[in-house]
Design a protein around this motif. Structure first.
Motif, short mmCIF file in Angstrom:
data_model
loop_
_atom_site.label_atom_id
_atom_site.label_comp_id
_atom_site.label_asym_id
_atom_site.label_seq_id
_atom_site.Cartn_x
_atom_site.Cartn_y
_atom_site.Cartn_z
N ILE A 210 -27.61 35.76 9.31
CA ILE A 210 -27.89 34.03 10.13
C ILE A 210 -26.97 34.36 11.33
O ILE A 210 -26.04 33.54 10.80
N VAL B 294 -30.97 33.13 2.24
CA VAL B 294 -31.77 33.14 2.32
C VAL B 294 -32.56 32.45 1.42
O VAL B 294 -32.89 34.02 0.00
N GLU C 92 -41.90 29.83 6.71
CA GLU C 92 -40.77 28.87 6.80
C GLU C 92 -41.32 27.54 8.02
O GLU C 92 -42.43 27.78 8.00
N LYS D 234 -34.15 32.89 10.68
CA LYS D 234 -34.35 32.83 9.15
C LYS D 234 -35.79 34.22 9.44
O LYS D 234 -35.49 35.61 9.28
#
Length: 179
Positions: free
Chosen positions: A75, A89, A109, A125
């Protein structure tokens, strides 16, 4: 389950996601009235609504495993990772086949529309979920209403697209269910 499930086309995934979101917004209006946080919203959406929509795939909130190891991916906004596989993550919601690290359908997300941190890291992400080693077929960004009105916008990406580049958000509301 040992047999790999077939990957549904983008249109089918979009329809399943929208049906799950619509049912969630209609059935959980009180969560929005209470201004409940992101984790409670995503957990409820995953376990009570998306699980049925995506069966026989497994749907899990906050699932941090890649087979038998913790899920990692680079990331950029977090800086350099000390681990060669990248940063830890944990997608807010995943649609996958448990214990098969490469049988990944959808990573989600989510954010509240008033989150002061913005969505840059979430988009990074999502981009990392669509490539090796995680290899999700699809990724979605959900933006929950920060008001008492049950609403959620989403952007759906497929492998080969860049979630770091925003798309037109598709907004879903519970108002169409109200008399």
């Amino acid at each position: 389950m040992n047999q790999k499930l077939p990957i549904p086309p983008l249109k089918a995934v979009r329809l399943q996601l929208e049906k799950g979101i619509d049912s969630f917004l209609h059935g959980e209006a009180k969560l929005f009235e209470a201004l409940i946080g992101e984790r409670a919203l995503t957990g409820t959406l995953a376990l009570l609504y998306l699980r049925d929509m995506f069966a026989p795939w497994d749907v899990d909130p906050e699932y941090d495993r890649f087979g038998d190891v913790r899920k990692r991916s680079p990331i950029e906004s977090r800086g350099e990772s000390k681990n060669l596989r990248g940063h830890l993550v944990t997608p807010d919601i995943i649609v996958h086949q448990k214990l098969h690290p490469t049988y990944n359908l959808l990573a989600i997300e989510a954010k509240s529309e008033d989150d002061p941190r913005g969505d840059v890291e979430d988009r990074e992400k999502l981009a990392s979920y669509l490539v090796k080693p995680l290899c999700y077929e699809y990724a979605a960004l959900l933006i929950f209403s920060a008001t008492k009105e049950p609403a959620c916008g989403y952007e759906l990406f497929q492998r080969g697209e860049d979630p770091k580049t925003p798309k037109q958000s598709i907004k879903r509301t519970a108002s169409r269910y109200q008399a």
